[in-house]
Design an enzyme around this catalytic site. Structure first.
Site, PDB file in Angstrom:
ATOM      1  CD  GLU C 278      34.867  71.196   6.118  1.00 55.72           C
ATOM      2  OE1 GLU C 278      35.098  69.923   6.539  1.00 55.72           O
ATOM      3  OE2 GLU C 278      35.137  71.579   5.143  1.00 55.72           O
ATOM      4  CD  GLU C 281      33.058  70.696  12.754  1.00 55.43           C
ATOM      5  OE1 GLU C 281      32.851  69.995  11.547  1.00 55.43           O
ATOM      6  OE2 GLU C 281      34.111  70.495  13.544  1.00 55.43           O
ATOM      7  CB  CYS C 298      37.297  66.542   2.551  1.00 55.44           C
ATOM      8  SG  CYS C 298      37.682  68.073   2.220  1.00 55.44           S
ATOM      9  CB  SER C 318      36.100  69.945  10.018  1.00 54.79           C
ATOM     10  OG  SER C 318      34.710  69.303   9.780  1.00 54.79           O
ATOM     11  CE  LYS C 357      38.700  61.022  -0.336  1.00 53.57           C
ATOM     12  NZ  LYS C 357      39.747  61.923  -1.148  1.00 53.57           N
ATOM     13  CD  GLU C 360      38.890  59.097   4.546  1.00 56.54           C
ATOM     14  OE1 GLU C 360      38.770  58.713   3.433  1.00 56.54           O
ATOM     15  OE2 GLU C 360      38.452  59.592   5.201  1.00 56.54           O
ATOM     16  CD  GLU C 365      38.949  55.909  13.012  1.00 53.81           C
ATOM     17  OE1 GLU C 365      39.437  54.829  13.294  1.00 53.81           O
ATOM     18  OE2 GLU C 365      39.629  56.827  12.791  1.00 53.81           O
ATOM     19  CB  CYS C 502      41.213  65.593  -5.366  1.00 49.06           C
ATOM     20  SG  CYS C 502      40.828  65.597  -3.508  1.00 49.06           S
TER      21      CYS C 502
END
Ligand code: FMN
Ligand code: SF4
Ligand code: SF4
Ligand code: SF4
Ligand code: SF4
Ligand code: FES
Ligand code: FES
Lengths: 407, 148, 574
Positions: C278, C281, C298, C318, C357, C360, C365, C502
């Site tokens: 990241e 990036e 994230c 990102s 999550k 996710e 994908e 988190c």
């Protein structure tokens, strides 16, 4: 014996309600002119001195309420008329608005001047769609005549929710929300519509104002019972010969209402009970009929004046059946916000149905009593607090009807 | 017939006007379709979940399709003791549906209501807001005929 | 100050205090259900009612302001009868299946039922029989258990500005429902799980998947590999009766081995990896005029929110996968190869502070390894349950090290668990990469803490980079609206869906207040301090990963395994 006396219904049948000229010809809008020539504090003092108390049910001193809103500092204040009239058996506000809309508008305009409000709303129940047109026509006329300069008055409709008669629920509804009561304090005169100081008064309360301003506080305070002076409009329903309305001074007794004005019970049957104040009112037995209808006198016998509905039952009626139906009303009309009312009204209806179908026990009556007692002082708003009144007062005065249905 | 979008848009400047807008939509459609609730949320700049909460709170609003002419029967105590139950039975018989239902031809919906403030002449029913007084089972067919 | 008397005790409290607050001052506990310390007053449960002299009506302690000379009684017979009756009313419409309820032992209603001596309820037990909402892979709603306190609605609309929950109908028919009375999956729900923390009872929970883990452990053909997210270690202690951070990392690892995990690895490893990818990036976008500000990616709750409400801004995200998914993609490729294990046999479990999550991991994908990258996501709470089931006494358990190749981590990975942590970790690395100088003070305190939106500026030898950090989606919304209007002054924005980051994730031990979140944040930074290596690019195993497998940041392999793309959600029921 007191005679019928028309203050709020003074123009009933005398004018064409849709003609402002008729109202003016009867002296209409003179009081507004007079009020506006007065000092605001003096005006509020005059209303206080008249001892006019709210006709919506809570009986709060009207002038005192206005003085709270007057004292509140804010860039915007509101005047709201409570025309939700949801108490079953009540139609007095409709009578006033149908027959004399200008007296309401004049009363509101006087209040607006007194507290310094520039905006007002009439919250009219959704069941009265025809009145919206009547009120809008009247407002338009008053505007054209220049009576409403600096006071923008609009009509808003309810949509079928008894609880919206509760002033903070009504405010929520005007704001476009679910009509759920707010907790108090803060009270509307300090934080009401859109958080601004707001006066909410009943239609009948406002209709008294022009007359008080015109004839003076002393004159008004001398009518009826001193602690709750003036007149009150009563609507008679149920087992009564004259199913109609009367405006009488507040020292009239319940017995007079039923027998003198109401013409007694049809078919030569005997009186059994009367429920006053609407569906949330107490049931009153024969022996208490000589009580004057004024607020505190009613409170002294554990009853309420409420909206002024008078629902009479004759000897053939079964109290348990009627109260079961009333319990269903509250289950249906609870807003569901607070736990004791949301669950309590449903349980009350459930237990009443059980008793009514002959399946109940003495223990159920005990449970009802406890449930009712707790609801009466734990619920968030007046709906849940008053919902048990018919149950509790009938258990108190008409226990025999309950006992007759036990297994 | 005006579309719901147009109707709701005409209340855009009314503060808290969603209830007025819903009334107006129902006047045309007899109920509040999902699209109208979306539209109202957008116009009044509130979340859809809230617009839906308002639509389902008030007993005069329906979020389910229902008959064009909404018949409401007062069941409050004064009408109850005056014989509302018999009127209910007569209406159900005449229309062939139960309370809470609509006729298959989409002409009528049958609902309970609490007091509509016409208690001088119980029992009372309203059709599209218009009150009918002192209703008896015998009067029912004639009243319904007005809407057929 | 206002003076009043509560149960005979005199107390002075600031004007505007409520009876509830005043009672707390003098050590009197008044029961509550709808009250939440970080939310607006609701006053709808009525179990906090008290007697106030001069009042026939009982007053709700949570909503009633104190007045001079007020005399309050909190435990008279009238009060006790009222509270008990209200509890009975609530319970008579409640499933009362505490024995098989996810909140058994941690339920505000259950506790009150115990404290208030609820025995024979005189009302008929009648439950509505509403269907559970299992439409999402993350959150399960059991509307029968709902007591309509409305705390979840406020969490979802005020804290998160998602507006997925609202009311339907009224009175006894009233319900909390997802938008338009549809399923949660049809609603804009971001699956952040904040409503779970808000809920006093078991009406909203994570999708419990412990059975799937137990089946995998029991299957001899499966090699069960787990990754632990940074925020989990701090909070897991709370699940077994310890204070946040009190369970040493190696004891946690040993515990996981005891309950049957074959390999225990660390998401912190891919947190460090995320920083490298990241960070590069960001530099690329800065140097090549890419889309700015860049948003971190994230937090999958945040990704859901962005895809739902800001589909026009997806270019700003990102392309880095979350550390969980980077880990998943690597464990069945790089790690399997290095360990000589058939990736088909690997059952990859991640232990997360997060409910989003769970969703996710099921995204179509997320199978770049050729397999489902992460097979199962369990929350901190679920692992807590497994630990309690195991009967381990963690104060006596001897520690054990992480397994190799994806177990090493730095302080930078650790702080991913707190709001501002990703930003701080990124700055530690980006600074050194750009300036080629050693960072003297690695602590970027400006981006730490519970403040809703934090900002900072970093001078990278001439290039001033402006950054912002938001946690809680309503704070995110403020920054997003700025970006949408073209008024955002920032280059880089960190967003975490959950308040506190988190450590306050939807899968964490039930979290009753922001104060509790702060305690966990403190534990996170204490752990960071204790780490020898505190910069991601100094992680030796990450270096090996690049040398042997990825070759360079943002390279071909990285793109294949570590980066992703986003899709507008086109939710109808927004
Ligand atoms: C459930 C409930 C229903 C009420 N309905 C009405 C109503 O229909 N009309 C009304 O004027 N007041 C109603 N009230 C009383 C109002 O809350 C408020 O006290 C009144 O509008 C104040 O006006 P007043 O002071 O002029 O009476 C209701 C109160 C409760 C709790
Ligand atoms: S008492 Fe009943 S109507 Fe009033 S707030 Fe509570 S639930 Fe709503
Ligand atoms: S929500 Fe609480 S009271 Fe209800 S079943 Fe679960 S643990 Fe018991
Ligand atoms: S998970 Fe988050 S977004 Fe979904 S309903 Fe709960 S609070 Fe709202
Ligand atoms: S789901 Fe939980 S938080 Fe939401 S209203 Fe129901 S009980 Fe309260
Ligand atoms: S009771 Fe039926 S109309 Fe009033
Ligand atoms: S905690 Fe006070 S009413 Fe719920």
């Amino acid at each position: 014996m007191a005679e019928e006396m028309r203050i709020v219904l003074r123009n009933y049948g005398k004018i064409d309600p849709l003609k402002i000229e008729d109202y003016i010809a009867q002296g209409g809008y003179k009081a507004l002119e007079k009020a506006r020539s007065m000092d605001r504090e003096a005006l509020i003092e005059e209303v206080k001195k008249s001892k006019l108390r709210g006709r919506g049910g809570a009986g709060f001193n009207c002038g005192q309420k206005w003085s709270f809103a007057y004292q509140a500092q804010a860039d915007q204040k509101y005047v709201v008329c409570n025309a939700d009239e949801g108490e079953p058996g009540t139609y007095k506000d409709r009578l006033i608005m149908e027959n004399d809309p200008h007296t309401l508008i004049e009363g509101m305009a006087i209040c607006a001047y007194a507290i310094g409000a520039t905006k007002g709303y009439i919250y009219c129940r959704g069941e009265y769609p025809h009145l919206v047109d009547v009120l809008n026509t009247a407002i338009k006329q008053a505007k054209e005549k220049g009576f409403l300069d600096g006071f923008d008055l609009q009509v808003r409709s309810g949509a079928g929710a008894y609880v919206c008669g509760e002033e903070t629920a009504l405010i929520e509804s005007i704001e476009g929300h679910r009509g759920e009561p707010r907790f108090k304090p803060p009270y509307p005169p300090s934080e009401g519509l859109w958080g601004k100081p707001t006066i909410v008064n009943n239609v009948e309360t406002f209709a008294n104002i022009p007359v008080i301003v015109e004839k003076g506080a002393d004159w008004y305070a001398s009518i009826g019972v001193p602690s709750y002076p003036g007149t009150k409009v009563f609507t008679l329903t149920g087992d009564i010969n004259n199913k109609t309305f009367f405006e009488v001074p507040t020292n009239t007794t319940i017995r007079e209402l039923i027998y003198k004005y109401g013409g007694g019970i049809p078919g030569g049957k005997k009186f059994k009970a009367v429920q006053i104040g609407g569906t949330s009112g107490a049931f009153i037995p024969e022996e208490l009929l000589d009580t004057p209808v004024a607020f505190d006198n009613m409170a002294a016998i554990g009853a309420t004046l409420g909206s002024g509905a008078v629902f009479v039952l004759d000897e053939t009626r079964n109290i348990v059946d009627v109260v079961t139906r009333i319990a269903k009303f509250f289950e249906h009309e609870s807003c569901g916000k607070c736990a004791p009312c949301r669950e309590g009204t449903a349980r009350m209806h459930e237990i009443m149905s059980k008793l009514n179908s002959g399946k109940g026990s003495a223990k159920d009556i005990e449970t009802l009593s406890r449930l009712g007692r707790v609801m009466s002082y734990s619920c968030l708003c007046g709906l849940g607090q008053a919902a048990p009144a018919p149950v509790l007062t009938t258990i108190q005065h008409f226990k025999a009807d309950y006992n007759a249905k036990l297994v | 017939m005006k579309g719901y979008k147009e109707i709701i848009a005409s209340y855009a400047d009314v503060p808290g006007g969603i209830i007025e807008a819903y009334h107006a939509v129902q006047k045309e459609l007899s109920y509040l379709p999902e699209e109208a609730i979306f539209e109202a949320a957008k116009v009044f700049n509130i979340p859809v979940s809230e617009a839906y909460g308002v639509a389902t709170f008030y007993s005069m609003f329906s979020v389910k399709p229902r008959g064009k002419n909404v018949i409401r029967i007062c069941e409050s105590a004064p009408c109850h003791v005056a014989g509302a139950a018999e009127v209910v039975a007569a209406l159900e018989r005449e229309l062939g549906i139960c309370m809470g239902e609509s006729t298959p031809d989409g002409l009528f919906a049958l609902e309970f209501t609490e007091c509509v403030g016409q208690c001088q002449a119980t029992p009372v029913i309203t059709i599209n807001g218009k009150p009918y007084l002192n209703v008896s089972p015998a009067k029912v067919p004639k009243i319904l005929a007005e809407y057929k | 100050m206002v003076n009043l008397t509560i149960d005979g005790i005199k107390v002075s409290v600031p004007e505007g205090s409520t009876i509830l607050q005043a009672a707390k001052e003098v050590g009197i506990k008044i029961p509550t259900l709808c009250y939440h310390p970080d939310q607006s007053v609701k006053a709808n449960c009525r179990v906090c009612v008290c007697e106030v002299e001069g009042n026939r009506l009982l007053q709700a302690a949570c909503s009633t302001p104190v007045t001079e000379g007020m005399v309050v009684k909190t435990r008279t017979p009238k009060v006790i009868e009222a509270r008990r009756t209200i509890l009975e009313l609530i319970l008579s419409n409640h499933p009362q299946d505490c024995l098989n309820c996810p909140r058994n032992g941690n339920c505000e209603l259950q506790t009150l039922a115990e404290e208030y001596f609820i025995r024979d309820i005189p009302f008929e037990h009648k439950v509505r029989g509403l269907a559970k909402d299992t439409s999402t892979p993350a959150i399960v709603r059991d509307p029968d258990k709902c007591i309509l306190c409305r705390r979840c609605i406020e969490a979802c609309s005020v804290t998160q500005s998602v507006y997925a929950l609202g009311l339907e109908d009224r009175g006894h028919e009233a319900m909390v429902v997802p938008t338009m009375g549809k399923s949660l999956m049809d609603s804009p729900c971001a699956m952040c799980g904040q409503c779970i923390h808000a809920c006093p009872v078991g009406a909203i929970t994570e999708n419990e998947q412990l059975d799937e883990l137990l089946a995998a452990i029991a299957d001899p053909d499966k090699i069960v590999v787990t990754q632990i997210a940074p925020a989990v270690r701090l909070a897991i202690a709370e699940e077994v009766g310890m204070k946040p951070g009190e369970m040493p990392m190696d004891v946690f690892v040993a515990g996981l081995r005891q309950v049957g995990f074959d390999y225990v690895l660390h998401t912190n490893f891919t947190a460090d990896l995320t920083i490298i990818e990241e960070g590069n990036e960001l530099l690329k976008r800065l140097n090549e005029g890419g889309v700015l500000p860049m948003f971190t990616s994230c937090s999958p709750g945040w990704i859901n929110f962005c895809e739902t409400y800001y589909p026009d801004l997806l270019d700003h995200l990102s392309t880095c996968k979350s550390p969980q998914q980077m880990f998943g993609a690597l464990v069945k490729t790089y790690w399997a190869e290095k360990m000589g294990i058939d990736p088909a046999k690997i059952y990859s479990v991640s232990i997360m502070p997060c409910t989003a999550k769970k969703y996710e991991a099921t995204r179509p994908e997320m199978q770049d390894s050729g397999y489902r990258d992460v097979d199962l996501v369990l929350t901190t709470r679920e692992i807590g349950r497994l630990f309690r089931m195991s009967g381990i006494d963690f104060t006596k358990l001897e520690g054990a090290p992480f397994d190799s190749w994806m177990g090493k981590y730095t302080g930078a990975g650790v702080i991913f668990g707190a709001t501002g942590g990703v930003m701080e970790a990124a700055l530690r690395t980006v600074y050194e990469v750009v300036t080629k100088e050693e960072l003297k003070d690695v602590n970027f305190t400006a981006v730490r803490g519970m403040e809703g939106i934090k900002e900072a500026e970093v001078d990278l030898k001439g290039t001033v980079v402006k950054v912002a950090v938001a946690h809680g989606l309503s704070n995110a919304r403020k920054l997003m609206d700025q970006v949408r209007e073209g008024k955002s002054p920032y280059h880089f924005i960190e967003i975490m869906a959950c308040p506190g980051g988190c450590i306050g994730g939807g899968g964490q031990p039930i979290t009753k207040s922001n104060a509790q979140r702060q305690v966990r944040i403190d534990a996170i930074y204490a752990e960071d301090e204790s780490c020898e290596i505190r910069k991601s690019h100094e992680n030796s195993e990450v270096k090996i990963l690049y040398d042997e497998f990825l070759h360079e940041p943002l390279g071909h392999k990285s793109h294949e395994l570590l980066h992703t793309h986003y899709h507008p959600k086109n939710k109808k029921y927004l």
